[in-house]
Design a protein around this motif. Structure first.
Motif, PDB file in Angstrom:
ATOM      1  N   ASP A  67      -2.130  -0.640  -4.541  1.00 17.47           N
ATOM      2  CA  ASP A  67      -1.936   0.566  -4.081  1.00 17.47           C
ATOM      3  C   ASP A  67      -3.009   1.216  -3.681  1.00 17.47           C
ATOM      4  O   ASP A  67      -3.943   1.079  -3.334  1.00 17.47           O
ATOM      5  CB  ASP A  67      -1.144   1.455  -5.698  1.00 17.47           C
ATOM      6  CG  ASP A  67       0.111   1.658  -5.219  1.00 17.47           C
ATOM      7  OD1 ASP A  67       0.975   0.554  -4.632  1.00 17.47           O
ATOM      8  OD2 ASP A  67       0.963   2.276  -6.328  1.00 17.47           O
ATOM      9  N   ARG A  73       1.210  17.709  -5.846  1.00 22.93           N
ATOM     10  CA  ARG A  73       1.599  18.410  -4.561  1.00 22.93           C
ATOM     11  C   ARG A  73       1.565  16.781  -4.184  1.00 22.93           C
ATOM     12  O   ARG A  73       1.142  17.078  -2.528  1.00 22.93           O
ATOM     13  CB  ARG A  73       0.705  18.718  -4.032  1.00 22.93           C
ATOM     14  CG  ARG A  73       1.952  20.041  -2.672  1.00 22.93           C
ATOM     15  CD  ARG A  73       1.481  20.521  -1.884  1.00 22.93           C
ATOM     16  NE  ARG A  73       0.440  19.952  -1.290  1.00 22.93           N
ATOM     17  CZ  ARG A  73      -0.061  20.209  -0.477  1.00 22.93           C
ATOM     18  NH1 ARG A  73      -0.081  21.126   0.575  1.00 22.93           N
ATOM     19  NH2 ARG A  73      -1.020  19.346   0.395  1.00 22.93           N
ATOM     20  N   LYS A  74       1.504  15.628  -4.288  1.00 24.34           N
ATOM     21  CA  LYS A  74       2.279  14.148  -3.180  1.00 24.34           C
ATOM     22  C   LYS A  74       3.161  13.733  -3.987  1.00 24.34           C
ATOM     23  O   LYS A  74       3.633  14.129  -4.666  1.00 24.34           O
ATOM     24  CB  LYS A  74       0.630  13.196  -3.895  1.00 24.34           C
ATOM     25  CG  LYS A  74      -0.502  13.027  -3.732  1.00 24.34           C
ATOM     26  CD  LYS A  74      -1.567  12.743  -3.887  1.00 24.34           C
ATOM     27  CE  LYS A  74      -3.129  13.053  -3.461  1.00 24.34           C
ATOM     28  NZ  LYS A  74      -3.316  12.675  -2.188  1.00 24.34           N
ATOM     29  N   PHE A  75       3.955  12.961  -2.655  1.00 22.24           N
ATOM     30  CA  PHE A  75       5.545  12.814  -2.538  1.00 22.24           C
ATOM     31  C   PHE A  75       4.766  11.354  -2.967  1.00 22.24           C
ATOM     32  O   PHE A  75       4.013  10.634  -2.653  1.00 22.24           O
ATOM     33  CB  PHE A  75       6.269  13.377  -1.861  1.00 22.24           C
ATOM     34  CG  PHE A  75       6.066  13.390  -0.259  1.00 22.24           C
ATOM     35  CD1 PHE A  75       5.169  12.635  -0.469  1.00 22.24           C
ATOM     36  CD2 PHE A  75       6.298  14.691   0.453  1.00 22.24           C
ATOM     37  CE1 PHE A  75       4.896  12.924   1.741  1.00 22.24           C
ATOM     38  CE2 PHE A  75       5.947  15.046   0.948  1.00 22.24           C
ATOM     39  CZ  PHE A  75       4.847  14.105   2.167  1.00 22.24           C
ATOM     40  N   PRO A  76       5.777   9.934  -3.257  1.00 25.67           N
ATOM     41  CA  PRO A  76       7.110  10.628  -3.629  1.00 25.67           C
ATOM     42  C   PRO A  76       7.507  11.227  -4.980  1.00 25.67           C
ATOM     43  O   PRO A  76       6.381  10.649  -6.793  1.00 25.67           O
ATOM     44  CB  PRO A  76       7.479   9.883  -4.069  1.00 25.67           C
ATOM     45  CG  PRO A  76       7.088   8.359  -4.522  1.00 25.67           C
ATOM     46  CD  PRO A  76       6.168   9.293  -3.264  1.00 25.67           C
ATOM     47  N   GLN A 116      -5.090   4.499   3.619  1.00 29.69           N
ATOM     48  CA  GLN A 116      -5.015   6.618   3.612  1.00 29.69           C
ATOM     49  C   GLN A 116      -5.883   6.608   3.977  1.00 29.69           C
ATOM     50  O   GLN A 116      -6.031   7.821   4.798  1.00 29.69           O
ATOM     51  CB  GLN A 116      -4.723   6.483   2.582  1.00 29.69           C
ATOM     52  CG  GLN A 116      -3.111   6.736   2.250  1.00 29.69           C
ATOM     53  CD  GLN A 116      -2.318   8.061   0.987  1.00 29.69           C
ATOM     54  OE1 GLN A 116      -3.189   7.826  -0.549  1.00 29.69           O
ATOM     55  NE2 GLN A 116      -1.739   7.877   0.234  1.00 29.69           N
ATOM     56  N   SER A 174       5.544   8.677   5.106  1.00 24.02           N
ATOM     57  CA  SER A 174       4.935   9.094   3.872  1.00 24.02           C
ATOM     58  C   SER A 174       5.087   7.508   2.808  1.00 24.02           C
ATOM     59  O   SER A 174       6.334   7.092   2.629  1.00 24.02           O
ATOM     60  CB  SER A 174       5.597   9.522   2.611  1.00 24.02           C
ATOM     61  OG  SER A 174       5.014   9.136   1.449  1.00 24.02           O
ATOM     62  N   SER A 175       3.981   6.796   3.324  1.00 21.51           N
ATOM     63  CA  SER A 175       3.640   5.042   2.794  1.00 21.51           C
ATOM     64  C   SER A 175       3.875   5.268   1.165  1.00 21.51           C
ATOM     65  O   SER A 175       5.182   4.714   0.736  1.00 21.51           O
ATOM     66  CB  SER A 175       2.576   4.738   3.056  1.00 21.51           C
ATOM     67  OG  SER A 175       1.954   5.983   2.621  1.00 21.51           O
ATOM     68  N   PHE A 176       3.393   6.093   0.865  1.00 19.46           N
ATOM     69  CA  PHE A 176       3.937   5.794  -0.459  1.00 19.46           C
ATOM     70  C   PHE A 176       5.911   6.289  -1.361  1.00 19.46           C
ATOM     71  O   PHE A 176       6.257   5.146  -2.294  1.00 19.46           O
ATOM     72  CB  PHE A 176       3.595   6.997  -1.950  1.00 19.46           C
ATOM     73  CG  PHE A 176       1.421   5.719  -2.015  1.00 19.46           C
ATOM     74  CD1 PHE A 176       1.975   5.273  -2.822  1.00 19.46           C
ATOM     75  CD2 PHE A 176       1.135   6.364  -1.848  1.00 19.46           C
ATOM     76  CE1 PHE A 176       0.864   4.493  -3.660  1.00 19.46           C
ATOM     77  CE2 PHE A 176      -0.289   5.190  -2.144  1.00 19.46           C
ATOM     78  CZ  PHE A 176      -0.453   4.617  -2.884  1.00 19.46           C
ATOM     79  N   LEU A 203       5.487  19.363   4.444  1.00 17.58           N
ATOM     80  CA  LEU A 203       3.709  20.480   3.864  1.00 17.58           C
ATOM     81  C   LEU A 203       3.005  20.888   4.564  1.00 17.58           C
ATOM     82  O   LEU A 203       2.667  21.262   4.190  1.00 17.58           O
ATOM     83  CB  LEU A 203       3.110  19.194   3.018  1.00 17.58           C
ATOM     84  CG  LEU A 203       3.095  18.521   1.600  1.00 17.58           C
ATOM     85  CD1 LEU A 203       2.632  17.185   1.831  1.00 17.58           C
ATOM     86  CD2 LEU A 203       3.875  19.252   0.625  1.00 17.58           C
ATOM     87  N   SER A 226       4.801   6.615  -7.718  1.00 12.67           N
ATOM     88  CA  SER A 226       5.979   5.334  -7.315  1.00 12.67           C
ATOM     89  C   SER A 226       6.744   4.632  -7.655  1.00 12.67           C
ATOM     90  O   SER A 226       7.411   4.458  -8.426  1.00 12.67           O
ATOM     91  CB  SER A 226       5.282   4.951  -5.873  1.00 12.67           C
ATOM     92  OG  SER A 226       4.335   4.418  -6.275  1.00 12.67           O
TER      93      SER A 226
HETATM   94  N1  LIG Z   1      -0.391   7.798  -6.312  1.00 13.28           N
HETATM   95  C1  LIG Z   1       0.962   8.272  -5.800  1.00 13.28           C
HETATM   96  C2  LIG Z   1       0.010   8.511  -4.511  1.00 13.28           C
HETATM   97  C3  LIG Z   1       1.574   9.363  -3.432  1.00 13.28           C
HETATM   98  C4  LIG Z   1       0.672  10.012  -2.355  1.00 13.28           C
HETATM   99  O1  LIG Z   1      -0.298   9.605  -2.091  1.00 13.28           O
HETATM  100  N2  LIG Z   1       0.937  10.282  -1.320  1.00 13.28           N
HETATM  101  C5  LIG Z   1       0.808  11.343  -0.162  1.00 13.28           C
HETATM  102  C6  LIG Z   1       2.154  10.964   1.296  1.00 13.28           C
HETATM  103  S1  LIG Z   1       1.827   8.580   0.975  1.00 13.28           S
HETATM  104  C7  LIG Z   1       1.048  12.419  -0.365  1.00 13.28           C
HETATM  105  O2  LIG Z   1       2.381  13.394  -1.027  1.00 13.28           O
HETATM  106  N3  LIG Z   1       0.326  13.066   0.853  1.00 13.28           N
HETATM  107  C8  LIG Z   1       0.257  14.706   0.973  1.00 13.28           C
HETATM  108  C9  LIG Z   1      -1.570  15.282   0.231  1.00 13.28           C
HETATM  109  O3  LIG Z   1      -1.844  14.793   0.044  1.00 13.28           O
HETATM  110  O4  LIG Z   1      -1.756  15.965   0.299  1.00 13.28           O
HETATM  111  C10 LIG Z   1       1.879   7.388  -6.097  1.00 13.28           C
HETATM  112  O5  LIG Z   1       2.100   6.231  -6.130  1.00 13.28           O
HETATM  113  O6  LIG Z   1       3.186   7.827  -6.162  1.00 13.28           O
END
Ligand SMILES: N[C@@H](CCC(=O)N[C@@H](CS)C(=O)NCC(=O)O)C(=O)O
Length: 215
Positions: A104, A51-54, A112, A11-13, A35, A68
């Motif tokens: 970002d 539900r987004k990481f990190p 993305q 995961s890039s973030f 996931l 992030s």
């Molecule tokens: N704004 C968030 C963006 C996080 C994000 O987009 N994470 C992606 C992975 S890079 C994610 O969790 N994707 C899973 C999904 O959307 O289901 C940050 O800066 O942490």
């Protein structure tokens, strides 16, 4: 060890935060979230409904920190080390936050979109949206290329949060829209980042998962 990082190695973030953690050898427990596994996804949603990481959980302060940029600002404040991610003077802070947002919002998210579209079923693809995302990526790269002329790091003389943001964004942007020939300053900067031990480690650790990246 009080910090747990909920993440995925591709995961890039998450890369952005891993770079910050490795910069200062900050101890943390990595918690890989798949996931694709409904139970893991549901447990992660309990922690952070978006539900987004990190996401970082700090047991010392009882805090859950998503996003992030906010995680890096938190690390800078609560777990300081040799690399300072945010400067002390307000004007440099403004510049770091601007570059962080530039990467970002104006490059990372469009990258993305392109990658996400590749993972959709053929009939659900969005070619117009992808074309628009690529056009916006080129505009951001033009700006970055101009700004990186004559610079080593994104802001001032020191590696900062702005460079943490740049690491995954340039790396993955270059995979979907190779810019080595068109944006030479941005490309030289990306290569400099790849030499940085923290980022080199992140890229190396992701290698076993690389086959999951849609080409
Ligand atoms: N704004 C968030 C963006 C996080 C994000 O987009 N994470 C992606 C992975 S890079 C994610 O969790 N994707 C899973 C999904 O959307 O289901 C940050 O800066 O942490």
């Amino acid at each position: 060890m009080s910090l747990t990082l909920y993440y995925h190695p591709l995961s890039s973030f998450c890369w952005k935060v891993l770079v910050a953690l490795y910069e200062n050898d900050t101890p943390f427990k990595p918690h890989l979230v798949d996931l694709g596994d409904p139970a893991q996804a549901a447990a992660f949603k309990e922690l952070w409904p978006i539900r987004k990481f990190p996401v970082v959980r700090d047991e010392r302060t009882g805090t859950t920190i998503p996003e992030s940029t906010i995680i890096i600002e938190y690390l800078n404040r609560h777990y300081p080390g040799r690399t300072r991610f945010i400067a002390d003077d307000a004007e440099t802070v403004r510049q770091i936050r601007y570059v962080d947002r530039l990467y970002d919002l104006h490059l990372h998210l469009h990258m993305q979109k392109v990658v996400g579209d590749r993972m959709r079923p053929e009939t659900k693809r969005d070619p117009l949206g992808v074309e628009d995302a690529k056009t916006r990526m080129r505009t951001a790269l033009d700006l970055i290329d101009r700004d990186m002329q004559g610079r080593t790091w994104a802001v001032g003389d020191a590696f900062s949060m702005a460079d943490c943001s740049a690491c995954p964004t340039l790396y993955y942007a270059n995979l979907v829209l190779p810019f080595g020939e068109t944006h030479r300053h941005a490309s030289a900067y990306m290569n400099r980042l790849l030499q940085r031990p923290s980022f080199a480690r992140v890229v190396k650790e992701a290698e076993p998962y690389r086959h999951m990246f849609p080409t």
